[in-house]
Design an enzyme around this catalytic site. Sequence first.
Site, short mmCIF file in Angstrom:
data_model
loop_
_atom_site.label_atom_id
_atom_site.label_comp_id
_atom_site.label_asym_id
_atom_site.label_seq_id
_atom_site.Cartn_x
_atom_site.Cartn_y
_atom_site.Cartn_z
N HIS A 177 -2.26 2.41 8.44
CA HIS A 177 -3.33 1.68 7.76
C HIS A 177 -3.51 0.35 8.48
O HIS A 177 -2.53 -0.38 8.67
CB HIS A 177 -2.97 1.45 6.29
CG HIS A 177 -3.80 0.37 5.67
ND1 HIS A 177 -5.17 0.42 5.65
CD2 HIS A 177 -3.47 -0.80 5.07
CE1 HIS A 177 -5.64 -0.67 5.06
NE2 HIS A 177 -4.62 -1.43 4.71
N GLU B 121 0.81 -1.23 0.00
CA GLU B 121 0.00 0.00 0.00
C GLU B 121 0.84 1.27 0.00
O GLU B 121 0.36 2.33 0.38
CB GLU B 121 -0.95 0.01 1.21
CG GLU B 121 -1.95 -1.11 1.25
CD GLU B 121 -2.97 -1.11 0.11
OE1 GLU B 121 -2.89 -0.24 -0.77
OE2 GLU B 121 -3.82 -2.00 0.12
N TYR C 102 -20.50 12.70 19.56
CA TYR C 102 -19.77 13.93 19.22
C TYR C 102 -18.29 13.70 18.94
O TYR C 102 -17.64 14.47 18.22
CB TYR C 102 -19.95 15.00 20.32
CG TYR C 102 -19.09 14.78 21.54
CD1 TYR C 102 -19.55 14.03 22.62
CD2 TYR C 102 -17.80 15.32 21.60
CE1 TYR C 102 -18.75 13.83 23.73
CE2 TYR C 102 -16.99 15.11 22.70
CZ TYR C 102 -17.46 14.36 23.77
OH TYR C 102 -16.66 14.15 24.84
N HIS D 89 -12.20 -3.47 3.35
CA HIS D 89 -10.76 -3.50 3.55
C HIS D 89 -10.34 -3.11 4.97
O HIS D 89 -9.89 -3.97 5.72
CB HIS D 89 -10.11 -2.58 2.49
CG HIS D 89 -8.62 -2.67 2.44
ND1 HIS D 89 -7.88 -2.35 1.32
CD2 HIS D 89 -7.72 -3.02 3.38
CE1 HIS D 89 -6.61 -2.53 1.58
NE2 HIS D 89 -6.48 -2.94 2.82
N TYR E 248 -9.61 22.35 22.77
CA TYR E 248 -9.76 21.34 23.81
C TYR E 248 -8.40 20.84 24.29
O TYR E 248 -7.46 20.74 23.53
CB TYR E 248 -10.59 20.18 23.26
CG TYR E 248 -10.71 18.99 24.19
CD1 TYR E 248 -11.60 19.01 25.26
CD2 TYR E 248 -9.92 17.86 24.00
CE1 TYR E 248 -11.71 17.93 26.12
CE2 TYR E 248 -10.02 16.78 24.86
CZ TYR E 248 -10.91 16.82 25.91
OH TYR E 248 -11.01 15.75 26.75
N HIS F 124 -6.40 -3.15 9.44
CA HIS F 124 -7.65 -3.86 9.24
C HIS F 124 -8.30 -4.03 10.62
O HIS F 124 -8.73 -5.12 10.98
CB HIS F 124 -7.39 -5.22 8.59
CG HIS F 124 -6.75 -5.14 7.24
ND1 HIS F 124 -6.47 -6.25 6.48
CD2 HIS F 124 -6.34 -4.08 6.50
CE1 HIS F 124 -5.90 -5.88 5.34
NE2 HIS F 124 -5.80 -4.56 5.34
ZN LIG Z 1 -4.79 -3.35 3.93
#
Ligand SMILES: [Zn+2]
Length: 214
Positions: free
Chosen positions: A92, A73, A113, A155, A208, A94
């Site tokens: 990234h 990726e 929120y 994904h 915040y 899963h």
């Molecule tokens: Zn992936």
Amino acid sequence: MNIRALRFDLLKTAAELSRLGLNRGTAGNVSVRCDDGFLITPSGVLTQNLTPAQMVEMTMAGEAHGGLKPSSEWRMHRDVYAARPDVGAVVHTHAPFCTAIACHRRGIPAFHYMIAVAGGRDIRCADYATFGTQALSDAALAALEGRTACLLAHHGMLATAPSLGAALKLTQEVEELAEQFWRVLQVGAPIILPDAEMDVVLEKFKTYGQPRKA
Ligand SMILES: [Zn+2]
């Protein structure tokens, strides 16, 4: 931060994602911006079998330096760095609840929120495209418009932040929201906060917490 320290931090973040159950096996990948390019975890090797020296250095043109192949990726990571100068790290995963919702091609609306943690009134789900393709990267970039995180249909999810620590924290927060949303759906369709209220929340989020050190 020098490149040796970044390699160490990158591997530490990847290991922490596994420890927290946000990634399992060889799924998912992490990167950090460095010099004119970025460092990314290699493809298909378990985190516990990796050393900092095996983190793959890549240029923005997509050339990899080192003994191992970069994560499949890498395009998605590269394109985020190219499009978003404020982003210093990309995660990234899963993560199970994000992935469950993404498999319904649903984003996460403002049922709570805290959705504002990703920078907007909702967390979008990017259109489906085959893993590792330019099409997936393009879909992810579109879903990230005005946001710091998104789901990826069938994904997983993507989180972006100025640093590895902040990207890890955001990944945890988005997965927690996904889990809460999944539980809420068991009872029926949730009530979604109005846009005007989310705009108030987004404004409050700007100030915040503790003031940032200069
Ligand atoms: Zn992936």
